[in-house]
Design a protein around this motif. Structure first.
Motif, PDB file in Angstrom:
ATOM      1  N   LEU A 206       0.830  -1.206   0.000  1.00 51.40           N
ATOM      2  CA  LEU A 206       0.000   0.000   0.000  1.00 51.40           C
ATOM      3  C   LEU A 206       0.865   1.256   0.000  1.00 51.40           C
ATOM      4  O   LEU A 206       0.524   2.251  -0.657  1.00 51.40           O
ATOM      5  CB  LEU A 206      -0.928  -0.005   1.221  1.00 51.40           C
ATOM      6  N   VAL A 207       1.975   1.212   0.727  1.00 49.33           N
ATOM      7  CA  VAL A 207       2.834   2.398   0.748  1.00 49.33           C
ATOM      8  C   VAL A 207       3.446   2.626  -0.635  1.00 49.33           C
ATOM      9  O   VAL A 207       3.436   3.737  -1.148  1.00 49.33           O
ATOM     10  CB  VAL A 207       3.935   2.288   1.830  1.00 49.33           C
ATOM     11  N   VAL A 208       3.937   1.557  -1.262  1.00 53.79           N
ATOM     12  CA  VAL A 208       4.572   1.777  -2.574  1.00 53.79           C
ATOM     13  C   VAL A 208       3.540   2.256  -3.597  1.00 53.79           C
ATOM     14  O   VAL A 208       3.860   3.024  -4.505  1.00 53.79           O
ATOM     15  CB  VAL A 208       5.357   0.537  -3.071  1.00 53.79           C
ATOM     16  N   SER A 209       2.273   1.876  -3.406  1.00 54.57           N
ATOM     17  CA  SER A 209       1.263   2.293  -4.392  1.00 54.57           C
ATOM     18  C   SER A 209       1.134   3.821  -4.448  1.00 54.57           C
ATOM     19  O   SER A 209       0.983   4.384  -5.524  1.00 54.57           O
ATOM     20  CB  SER A 209      -0.091   1.640  -4.098  1.00 54.57           C
ATOM     21  N   TYR A 210       1.223   4.511  -3.318  1.00 46.31           N
ATOM     22  CA  TYR A 210       1.135   5.975  -3.429  1.00 46.31           C
ATOM     23  C   TYR A 210       2.508   6.621  -3.565  1.00 46.31           C
ATOM     24  O   TYR A 210       2.646   7.695  -4.138  1.00 46.31           O
ATOM     25  CB  TYR A 210       0.344   6.590  -2.255  1.00 46.31           C
ATOM     26  N   TYR A 211       3.542   5.940  -3.039  1.00 47.13           N
ATOM     27  CA  TYR A 211       4.912   6.465  -3.166  1.00 47.13           C
ATOM     28  C   TYR A 211       5.276   6.587  -4.650  1.00 47.13           C
ATOM     29  O   TYR A 211       5.957   7.516  -5.068  1.00 47.13           O
ATOM     30  CB  TYR A 211       5.856   5.504  -2.451  1.00 47.13           C
ATOM     31  N   LEU A 212       4.756   5.647  -5.448  1.00 50.64           N
ATOM     32  CA  LEU A 212       5.011   5.683  -6.886  1.00 50.64           C
ATOM     33  C   LEU A 212       4.388   6.905  -7.547  1.00 50.64           C
ATOM     34  O   LEU A 212       4.875   7.383  -8.574  1.00 50.64           O
ATOM     35  CB  LEU A 212       4.426   4.432  -7.539  1.00 50.64           C
ATOM     36  N   VAL A 213       3.296   7.384  -6.981  1.00 46.58           N
ATOM     37  CA  VAL A 213       2.652   8.570  -7.557  1.00 46.58           C
ATOM     38  C   VAL A 213       3.589   9.766  -7.414  1.00 46.58           C
ATOM     39  O   VAL A 213       3.836  10.517  -8.370  1.00 46.58           O
ATOM     40  CB  VAL A 213       1.307   8.876  -6.852  1.00 46.58           C
ATOM     41  N   ILE A 214       4.168   9.920  -6.227  1.00 46.81           N
ATOM     42  CA  ILE A 214       5.084  11.043  -6.009  1.00 46.81           C
ATOM     43  C   ILE A 214       6.343  10.846  -6.856  1.00 46.81           C
ATOM     44  O   ILE A 214       6.855  11.786  -7.460  1.00 46.81           O
ATOM     45  CB  ILE A 214       5.429  11.179  -4.514  1.00 46.81           C
ATOM     46  N   THR A 215       6.802   9.595  -6.917  1.00 44.50           N
ATOM     47  CA  THR A 215       7.961   9.287  -7.765  1.00 44.50           C
ATOM     48  C   THR A 215       7.686   9.743  -9.199  1.00 44.50           C
ATOM     49  O   THR A 215       8.555  10.313  -9.861  1.00 44.50           O
ATOM     50  CB  THR A 215       8.223   7.760  -7.759  1.00 44.50           C
TER      51      THR A 215
ATOM     52  N   ALA B 174       7.984  26.812   2.340  1.00 44.41           N
ATOM     53  CA  ALA B 174       6.710  26.144   2.588  1.00 44.41           C
ATOM     54  C   ALA B 174       6.970  24.735   3.096  1.00 44.41           C
ATOM     55  O   ALA B 174       8.103  24.327   3.269  1.00 44.41           O
ATOM     56  CB  ALA B 174       5.919  26.063   1.294  1.00 44.41           C
ATOM     57  N   SER B 175       5.908  23.992   3.342  1.00 47.01           N
ATOM     58  CA  SER B 175       6.119  22.607   3.742  1.00 47.01           C
ATOM     59  C   SER B 175       5.314  21.699   2.824  1.00 47.01           C
ATOM     60  O   SER B 175       4.517  22.163   2.020  1.00 47.01           O
ATOM     61  CB  SER B 175       5.686  22.398   5.186  1.00 47.01           C
ATOM     62  N   GLY B 176       5.548  20.413   2.955  1.00 48.95           N
ATOM     63  CA  GLY B 176       4.770  19.422   2.218  1.00 48.95           C
ATOM     64  C   GLY B 176       4.925  19.538   0.712  1.00 48.95           C
ATOM     65  O   GLY B 176       5.945  19.969   0.202  1.00 48.95           O
ATOM     66  N   VAL B 177       3.865  19.126   0.036  1.00 50.04           N
ATOM     67  CA  VAL B 177       3.855  19.097  -1.420  1.00 50.04           C
ATOM     68  C   VAL B 177       4.293  20.445  -1.998  1.00 50.04           C
ATOM     69  O   VAL B 177       5.018  20.515  -2.982  1.00 50.04           O
ATOM     70  CB  VAL B 177       2.431  18.753  -1.909  1.00 50.04           C
TER      71      VAL B 177
END
Ligand code: PHE
Length: 435
Positions: free
Chosen positions: A99-108, A271-274
């Motif tokens: 589950l973590v890699v599924s969204y980590y890939l989006v940021i990647t 700023a922070s985050g995205v």
């Protein structure tokens, strides 16, 4: 009992260390660490952070290596060989990693897109980018990249890619540090980044932020290091884990020396985050001389970091399918990547015009919270309990090279201190979200 002789192996201890550094050094170091430091007491934050890394994160990393190496198998079969009924706990850990890699890939994939935008001199506004369907193309490309790497195997894929990308990352980082430190905003940027505000150390949320960041950044608690340890033969676990942790910390600290001098030189708000990675920094590069080149280098570096981390997370469920289900690596990688891409699709679509939300949060942000923060801590607790309480003590000592007082002190850490710290972090995270 060691794993079967036909098991894939790293080519050497160095190969193992570089691949593990590849896993540890990720988006968490280059983008997340600097703003967490800035927001949590500057230089003073380094105190709880270093304590968390070396007192709690490092022991958990060694435990994962020890479980992986002594059982010679991935998380589900490793847990099963410790106690038959623990395989369900291994499945839970593998699910969290997926589950973590599924969204980590989006940021990647966003990082990859930005690297290409800058390299081709066509920067794109974040809103326009995410509002279009271009991110989906990059999501697919990133998925293909991790798929090809993992499919090629431990040595020919994961290790080889890390051996190329990690040195490249370090060279780019050092170049950017030197460049950023010679910019006019460097003194102010560094003052913002590191000026210690010791009064913040009495704030418990600063401590739990340090714990969470340390576990995430070291890639512990998700079975990644366990899986990597299962391809390892011999070597001193404490020394190997220390090298990995020190490299991880150094790269994180150096990243701040790039980001804040540049942000202050451009006169922008840190700023922070995205916003920091995808809005503020691109704006900084647009203002600078050679900005396109710098932007391309920065995002290429971030992509190298993200890709080698995503690959390590994908390897967790892939290794489970190979070890527990008898799949071939090709088949396991194809199946797992397919499932993960599908799982990641809602996150990938959440920032587009579809604006997918649940409980008011964009799905990507929600996934980061539920899986990347809460899920990671729970999985870490599971690993700690299984390794610390159920694994044979003699077996752990054997992996650690003896049962002297150091190893006994280590066992106390792993049985009581690390689980306590994880439980406190979990509670604090849940309370903060509720409040
Ligand atoms: N350590 C990676 C980072 O800093 C993320 C990660 C967490 C990778 C857990 C694998 C396992 O970005």
């Amino acid at each position: 009992m060691r794993g079967d002789a036909g098991r894939e192996r790293w080519s050497s201890a160095l190969g193992f260390i570089i691949a593990s550094i590849g896993s540890a050094v990720g988006i968490g170091n280059i983008w997340r660490f600097p703003y967490i430091v800035g927001a949590n007491g500057g230089g003073a934050f380094l105190i709880p952070y270093l304590i968390s890394v070396f007192l709690f994160g490092l022991p958990l990393m060694m435990l994962e290596f020890a479980i992986g190496r002594s059982t010679g198998s991935s998380v589900v079969s490793a847990f099963k060989s410790i106690r038959d009924r623990l395989s369900f706990a291994g499945i839970a850990v593998a699910i969290v990693a997926s589950l973590v890699v599924s969204y980590y890939l989006v940021i990647t994939s966003w990082v990859l897109a930005y690297a290409l935008f800058f390299a081709t001199n066509r920067p794109m506004d974040f809103g326009a980018f995410t509002g279009s369907y271009i991110p989906l193309v990059f999501f697919l490309l990133s998925g293909i990249a991790v798929f090809l790497t993992v499919r090629s195997g431990v040595r020919e894929g994961i290790e080889r890619v890390s051996r190329i990308l990690i040195p490249v990352l370090v060279v780019i980082l050092l170049f950017l540090v030197v460049f950023a430190l010679t910019q006019p905003g460097a003194p102010d940027g560094i003052a913002f980044y590191l000026s210690p505000d010791y009064s913040r150390l009495s704030d418990p949320t600063v401590w739990t932020a340090a714990f969470g960041q340390a576990f995430f950044s070291l890639s512990v608690g998700m079975g990644v290091m366990l899986t990597y340890g299962s391809y390892l033969e011999g070597g001193n676990l404490f020394r190997n884990a220390s090298v990995i942790a020190v490299a991880d910390v150094l790269i994180a600290i150096l990243a701040g020396f790039v980001i804040f001098p540049l942000v202050f030189t451009a006169g922008l708000d840190p700023a922070s985050g995205v916003n920091l990675a995808f809005i503020t920094l691109p704006a900084v590069f647009l203002e600078m001389r050679f900005g396109m080149l710098l932007g391309a280098l920065f995002f290429a570096m971030l992509f190298a970091a993200a890709l080698t981390s995503a690959v390590s997370m994908l390897e967790v469920p892939v290794a489970v399918m190979i070890d527990s289900r008898g799949y071939s690596r090709k088949r396991a990688t194809l199946l797992v990547t397919g499932v993960i891409m599908l799982l990641g699709l809602p996150s990938a679509l959440s920032y587009t015009a579809l604006d997918l939300r649940l409980f008011g949060s964009l799905l990507l942000d929600l996934s980061d919270y539920i899986f990347g923060t809460v899920g990671l801590i729970i999985a870490g607790l599971i690993i700690c309990m299984v390794g610390g309480w159920y694994m044979d003590r003699a077996r752990i000592c054997e992996e650690l090279g003896g049962c002297e007082w150091q190893q006994r002190a280590y066992l106390v850490l792993i049985r009581y201190c690390v689980p306590a710290v994880l439980a406190i972090t979990l509670l604090a995270t849940l309370i903060q979200a509720g409040g």
